[in-house]
Write a protein that holds these residues in place. Sequence first.
Motif, PDB file in Angstrom:
ATOM      1  N   UNK A 154       0.965  -1.242  -0.210  1.00  0.00           N
ATOM      2  CA  UNK A 154       0.232  -0.114   0.174  1.00  0.00           C
ATOM      3  C   UNK A 154       1.053   1.555  -0.526  1.00  0.00           C
ATOM      4  N   UNK A 155       1.854   0.960   0.751  1.00  0.00           N
ATOM      5  CA  UNK A 155       2.494   3.093   0.440  1.00  0.00           C
ATOM      6  C   UNK A 155       3.587   2.611  -0.241  1.00  0.00           C
ATOM      7  N   UNK A 156       3.745   1.992  -0.879  1.00  0.00           N
ATOM      8  CA  UNK A 156       5.156   1.902  -2.120  1.00  0.00           C
ATOM      9  C   UNK A 156       4.335   2.272  -3.074  1.00  0.00           C
ATOM     10  N   UNK A 160       6.350  17.582  -7.188  1.00  0.00           N
ATOM     11  CA  UNK A 160       7.817  18.186  -7.517  1.00  0.00           C
ATOM     12  C   UNK A 160       8.942  17.756  -6.024  1.00  0.00           C
ATOM     13  N   UNK A 161       8.824  16.943  -5.230  1.00  0.00           N
ATOM     14  CA  UNK A 161       8.406  15.825  -4.157  1.00  0.00           C
ATOM     15  C   UNK A 161      10.299  15.433  -4.538  1.00  0.00           C
ATOM     16  N   UNK A 162      11.484  15.381  -4.251  1.00  0.00           N
ATOM     17  CA  UNK A 162      12.170  14.309  -4.104  1.00  0.00           C
ATOM     18  C   UNK A 162      11.868  12.996  -3.758  1.00  0.00           C
ATOM     19  N   UNK A 163      12.963  12.549  -4.627  1.00  0.00           N
ATOM     20  CA  UNK A 163      12.481  10.632  -4.329  1.00  0.00           C
ATOM     21  C   UNK A 163      12.733  10.505  -2.703  1.00  0.00           C
ATOM     22  N   UNK A 164      13.466  11.272  -2.067  1.00  0.00           N
ATOM     23  CA  UNK A 164      14.459  11.043  -0.941  1.00  0.00           C
ATOM     24  C   UNK A 164      13.338  11.245   0.011  1.00  0.00           C
ATOM     25  N   UNK A 165      11.983  12.297  -0.268  1.00  0.00           N
ATOM     26  CA  UNK A 165      11.737  13.345   0.379  1.00  0.00           C
ATOM     27  C   UNK A 165      10.377  12.306  -0.174  1.00  0.00           C
ATOM     28  N   UNK A 166       9.531  11.177  -0.738  1.00  0.00           N
ATOM     29  CA  UNK A 166       8.703  10.858  -0.867  1.00  0.00           C
ATOM     30  C   UNK A 166       8.759   9.581  -0.634  1.00  0.00           C
ATOM     31  N   UNK A 168      14.748  -0.150  -2.890  1.00  0.00           N
ATOM     32  CA  UNK A 168      14.479  -1.796  -3.128  1.00  0.00           C
ATOM     33  C   UNK A 168      13.005  -1.818  -2.983  1.00  0.00           C
ATOM     34  N   UNK A 169      12.491  -1.569  -2.051  1.00  0.00           N
ATOM     35  CA  UNK A 169      11.100  -2.114  -2.304  1.00  0.00           C
ATOM     36  C   UNK A 169      10.225  -1.938  -3.540  1.00  0.00           C
ATOM     37  N   UNK A 170      10.874  -0.646  -3.862  1.00  0.00           N
ATOM     38  CA  UNK A 170       9.913   0.138  -5.133  1.00  0.00           C
ATOM     39  C   UNK A 170       9.836  -1.516  -6.396  1.00  0.00           C
ATOM     40  N   UNK A 171      11.417  -1.067  -6.584  1.00  0.00           N
ATOM     41  CA  UNK A 171      11.586  -2.142  -7.821  1.00  0.00           C
ATOM     42  C   UNK A 171      11.375  -3.667  -7.480  1.00  0.00           C
ATOM     43  N   UNK A 172      10.744  -4.163  -6.087  1.00  0.00           N
ATOM     44  CA  UNK A 172      10.965  -5.478  -6.290  1.00  0.00           C
ATOM     45  C   UNK A 172       9.205  -5.569  -6.686  1.00  0.00           C
ATOM     46  N   UNK A 173       8.754  -4.113  -6.310  1.00  0.00           N
ATOM     47  CA  UNK A 173       6.603  -4.597  -6.734  1.00  0.00           C
ATOM     48  C   UNK A 173       6.999  -3.883  -8.369  1.00  0.00           C
ATOM     49  N   UNK A 174       7.880  -3.411  -7.780  1.00  0.00           N
ATOM     50  CA  UNK A 174       7.489  -2.879 -10.435  1.00  0.00           C
ATOM     51  C   UNK A 174       8.105  -3.298 -11.412  1.00  0.00           C
ATOM     52  N   UNK A 175       9.445  -3.659 -10.654  1.00  0.00           N
ATOM     53  CA  UNK A 175      10.366  -4.182 -11.652  1.00  0.00           C
ATOM     54  C   UNK A 175      11.298  -2.931 -12.686  1.00  0.00           C
ATOM     55  N   UNK A 176      10.885  -2.106 -11.705  1.00  0.00           N
ATOM     56  CA  UNK A 176      11.838  -0.701 -12.219  1.00  0.00           C
ATOM     57  C   UNK A 176      12.002   0.247 -11.167  1.00  0.00           C
ATOM     58  N   UNK A 177      12.941   1.310 -11.359  1.00  0.00           N
ATOM     59  CA  UNK A 177      13.032   2.793 -10.052  1.00  0.00           C
ATOM     60  C   UNK A 177      12.362   3.472  -9.895  1.00  0.00           C
ATOM     61  N   UNK A 178      12.234   4.058  -8.662  1.00  0.00           N
ATOM     62  CA  UNK A 178      11.296   4.833  -8.596  1.00  0.00           C
ATOM     63  C   UNK A 178      11.938   6.518  -9.714  1.00  0.00           C
ATOM     64  N   UNK A 179      13.355   6.367 -10.182  1.00  0.00           N
ATOM     65  CA  UNK A 179      13.930   7.397 -11.141  1.00  0.00           C
ATOM     66  C   UNK A 179      13.193   6.772 -12.628  1.00  0.00           C
ATOM     67  N   UNK A 180      13.678   6.134 -12.741  1.00  0.00           N
ATOM     68  CA  UNK A 180      13.047   5.201 -14.569  1.00  0.00           C
ATOM     69  C   UNK A 180      10.727   5.594 -14.161  1.00  0.00           C
ATOM     70  N   UNK A 181      10.753   5.024 -13.524  1.00  0.00           N
ATOM     71  CA  UNK A 181       9.531   5.497 -13.591  1.00  0.00           C
ATOM     72  C   UNK A 181       8.861   7.294 -13.694  1.00  0.00           C
ATOM     73  N   UNK A 182       9.849   8.181 -13.204  1.00  0.00           N
ATOM     74  CA  UNK A 182       9.527   9.421 -12.746  1.00  0.00           C
ATOM     75  C   UNK A 182       9.651  10.049 -14.469  1.00  0.00           C
ATOM     76  N   UNK A 183      10.725   9.010 -15.219  1.00  0.00           N
ATOM     77  CA  UNK A 183      11.617   9.506 -16.114  1.00  0.00           C
ATOM     78  C   UNK A 183      10.813   9.235 -17.444  1.00  0.00           C
ATOM     79  N   UNK A 184       9.784   8.660 -17.119  1.00  0.00           N
ATOM     80  CA  UNK A 184       9.871   8.050 -18.196  1.00  0.00           C
ATOM     81  C   UNK A 184       8.143   8.723 -18.499  1.00  0.00           C
TER      82      UNK A 184
END
Length: 336
Positions: A285-287, A298-304, A318-334
């Motif tokens: 739920x949190x991820x 516009x929050x930074x990934x650290x703030x998120x 680590x938890x984000x990649x485990x759930x979505x198979x990509x990084x938070x940075x990659x998702x945001x840039x996409x």
Amino acid sequence: MQTSPSSPLSPTAQMPLIADDDGVFTLSFLLLPEYAMVSLLSAIEPLRIANRLAGKTLFRWQCFSDDGEPVLASNGLALQASIPISASEKPRNLFVNASFHPEKHISDASVKWLRELHRMGSMVGALDTGCYLLAKAKLLEGYPITLHWEAKPSFQERYPELEISDELFEIQGKRVTCAGGTAATDMMLYLIDAYFKPELAILVCEQLIKCTARNPTDHQRISQAEKLNLRHPKIVKALDLMASNIENPLTTSDLADRLSVSVRHLERLFLQHLSCSPTAYYLRLRVEHSQYLLSDSGLSIADIALACGFCSTAHFSRRYRALYGTTASQYRSGIE
């Protein structure tokens, strides 16, 4: 149509709308690029129907934009040309209509204009994420406000001093805010009920093929329990507690205490109804919540990471990649 006994438009409350000299209420909408057209039309259509059923003009409406040019909505469509905010005649009742990336579309001219409307005593409100412009103009202090649930976390991080609710709409004094979408229709039905005969609001509701108008306290979102078709009262309450405590997650022991059950019993309930432990469900739920912040703030990934209850960016990643198979940075840039 159901009405609320605690209506914000009770006889003792200050009525927010200001009538024109001829008694007609003109509602104006400042359209920011990427605004949600559904919010605009959901607000206007009840007014049009009310005029037709009343057999006279009760409401008028008009749209403004920074330069008077048509504004492209989030669906890629644009209406006819709008009135420029530089026009000499100032609106008495204004709703700022925004949706995606509201901060990107705020201009110094529009901020100055809103402050001018405030000084002249106009009602200044917002649909969807229009609150961002009102907050930038410093017109929300001391008022309870609401906005679209998806934008609430990032807005709350950006303006922690403001009082934000989960209502469909908030009406207090000359501040009227609405979550947007079809909640704009519920708000207009409320106003029609307040300013004219309740029977008219009922007839407008029927014309819209609505069985009833929602009260402002009705939920913006379908709860987790409703989505999953869960009925067990302990599970329903546990999911509500989790959803309400994202930034500062409760331990399984805390949840069990609040539910007056043992940790072992709570774990059995989750395994039976959700095929996972409370910890695993809460983590997911949190991820998932972090994705709203990644896409709409516009929050930074650290703030998120902190806003979603993670003690470190590395743990969150680590938890984000485990759930979505990509990084938070990659998702945001996409999505940028």
